[in-house]
Write a protein that holds these residues in place. Structure first.
Motif, mmCIF file in Angstrom:
data_model
loop_
_atom_site.group_PDB
_atom_site.id
_atom_site.type_symbol
_atom_site.label_atom_id
_atom_site.label_comp_id
_atom_site.label_asym_id
_atom_site.label_seq_id
_atom_site.Cartn_x
_atom_site.Cartn_y
_atom_site.Cartn_z
ATOM 1 N N UNK A 70 0.839 -1.185 0.000
ATOM 2 C CA UNK A 70 0.000 0.000 0.000
ATOM 3 C C UNK A 70 0.881 1.244 0.000
ATOM 4 N N UNK A 71 0.462 2.259 -0.747
ATOM 5 C CA UNK A 71 1.193 3.524 -0.787
ATOM 6 C C UNK A 71 1.015 4.236 0.552
ATOM 7 N N UNK A 72 2.049 4.896 1.023
ATOM 8 C CA UNK A 72 1.954 5.568 2.310
ATOM 9 C C UNK A 72 2.557 6.958 2.307
ATOM 10 N N UNK A 73 3.639 7.207 1.582
ATOM 11 C CA UNK A 73 4.407 8.445 1.693
ATOM 12 C C UNK A 73 3.606 9.721 1.585
ATOM 13 N N UNK A 74 2.917 9.929 0.455
ATOM 14 C CA UNK A 74 2.179 11.176 0.275
ATOM 15 C C UNK A 74 1.018 11.277 1.248
ATOM 16 N N UNK A 75 0.348 10.158 1.514
ATOM 17 C CA UNK A 75 -0.784 10.160 2.441
ATOM 18 C C UNK A 75 -0.302 10.460 3.862
ATOM 19 N N UNK A 76 0.839 9.904 4.239
ATOM 20 C CA UNK A 76 1.384 10.150 5.578
ATOM 21 C C UNK A 76 1.699 11.633 5.756
ATOM 22 N N UNK A 77 2.317 12.237 4.743
ATOM 23 C CA UNK A 77 2.662 13.668 4.826
ATOM 24 C C UNK A 77 1.393 14.521 4.910
ATOM 25 N N UNK A 78 0.385 14.196 4.121
ATOM 26 C CA UNK A 78 -0.874 14.949 4.174
ATOM 27 C C UNK A 78 -1.576 14.767 5.517
ATOM 28 N N UNK A 79 -1.484 13.559 6.082
ATOM 29 C CA UNK A 79 -2.107 13.302 7.383
ATOM 30 C C UNK A 79 -1.439 14.150 8.469
ATOM 31 N N UNK A 80 -0.112 14.247 8.423
ATOM 32 C CA UNK A 80 0.599 15.084 9.393
ATOM 33 C C UNK A 80 0.182 16.551 9.247
ATOM 34 N N UNK A 81 0.061 17.025 8.016
ATOM 35 C CA UNK A 81 -0.370 18.401 7.766
ATOM 36 C C UNK A 81 -1.813 18.613 8.222
ATOM 37 N N UNK A 82 -2.677 17.620 7.978
ATOM 38 C CA UNK A 82 -4.085 17.676 8.392
ATOM 39 C C UNK A 82 -4.179 17.907 9.901
ATOM 40 N N UNK A 83 -3.392 17.146 10.656
ATOM 41 C CA UNK A 83 -3.405 17.282 12.117
ATOM 42 C C UNK A 83 -2.765 18.599 12.562
ATOM 43 N N UNK A 84 -1.679 18.994 11.910
ATOM 44 C CA UNK A 84 -1.002 20.235 12.278
ATOM 45 C C UNK A 84 -1.910 21.450 12.070
ATOM 46 N N UNK A 85 -2.727 21.410 11.025
ATOM 47 C CA UNK A 85 -3.640 22.514 10.749
ATOM 48 C C UNK A 85 -4.915 22.457 11.596
ATOM 49 N N UNK A 86 -5.101 21.366 12.350
ATOM 50 C CA UNK A 86 -6.242 21.258 13.250
ATOM 51 C C UNK A 86 -7.519 20.739 12.612
ATOM 52 N N UNK A 87 -7.436 20.242 11.384
ATOM 53 C CA UNK A 87 -8.640 19.746 10.718
ATOM 54 C C UNK A 87 -9.200 18.489 11.367
ATOM 55 N N UNK A 88 -8.375 17.760 12.126
ATOM 56 C CA UNK A 88 -8.885 16.562 12.795
ATOM 57 C C UNK A 88 -9.962 16.928 13.821
ATOM 58 N N UNK A 89 -10.007 18.190 14.236
ATOM 59 C CA UNK A 89 -11.036 18.659 15.165
ATOM 60 C C UNK A 89 -12.426 18.713 14.548
ATOM 61 N N UNK A 90 -12.523 18.569 13.238
ATOM 62 C CA UNK A 90 -13.832 18.550 12.591
ATOM 63 C C UNK A 90 -14.686 17.386 13.087
ATOM 64 N N UNK A 91 -14.023 16.283 13.454
ATOM 65 C CA UNK A 91 -14.759 15.112 13.945
ATOM 66 C C UNK A 91 -15.611 15.461 15.149
#
Length: 150
Positions: A70-91
């Motif tokens: 499974x591909x991980x590199x680009x998704x992992x980087x985007x996931x880190x950015x997602x959390x850093x920007x606080x978008x995980x708080x949408x849940x």
């Protein structure tokens, strides 16, 4: 790391080899393990293949088949950015609004898909089967998405 077949003394050996750069930045290879003789029936290589559920004996061990990862590199980087920007708080926002589905997960998957490999909304489900996305229950999200489409 990769498998390398080498010859010595009229025999062929399978080695687990790692590529690296030395202190001068020059590419080098080092053998991490010798897995055994390729032409030897019942040897350590056959035992290794049997332990992994692969048949030995009549099969040609030089035809080792690799399955895609499974591909991980680009998704992992985007996931880190997602959390850093606080978008995980949408849940939490969607849970307070009494949504029973993981809306934040669906949004995250669609956004990541648009950035990594743009697809239609149904194509996102196919793409999701080819990547490793941290914190996403792929089966649950896929089954709910199919119910919504039907």
């Amino acid at each position: 790391m990769f498998l390398k077949i080498s010859s010595s003394g009229g025999h062929r050996y399978v080695r687990l080899v790692e590529s690296f750069r030395n202190a001068d930045g020059q590419p080098r290879q080092r053998t991490n393990a010798t897995l055994g003789r390729l032409d030897e029936q019942g040897g350590p290589l056959d035992a290794l293949l049997r332990a992994k559920g692969r048949p030995s004996g009549d099969s040609d061990p030089s035809q080792v088949r690799f399955e895609s990862a499974l591909a991980l590199g680009d998704v992992w980087a985007l996931d880190a950015l997602w959390h850093e920007l606080g978008f995980h708080g949408l849940g939490a926002i969607f849970r307070r609004a009494r949504f029973t589905t993981a809306v934040e997960h669906a949004i995250r998957v669609m956004v990541f898909n648009r950035l990594c490999d743009p697809e239609s909304k149904l194509g996102v489900l196919r793409w999701l089967q080819t990547v490793s996305m941290p914190g996403i229950d792929v089966d649950k999200l896929s089954s709910h998405s199919r119910q919504v489409v039907d």
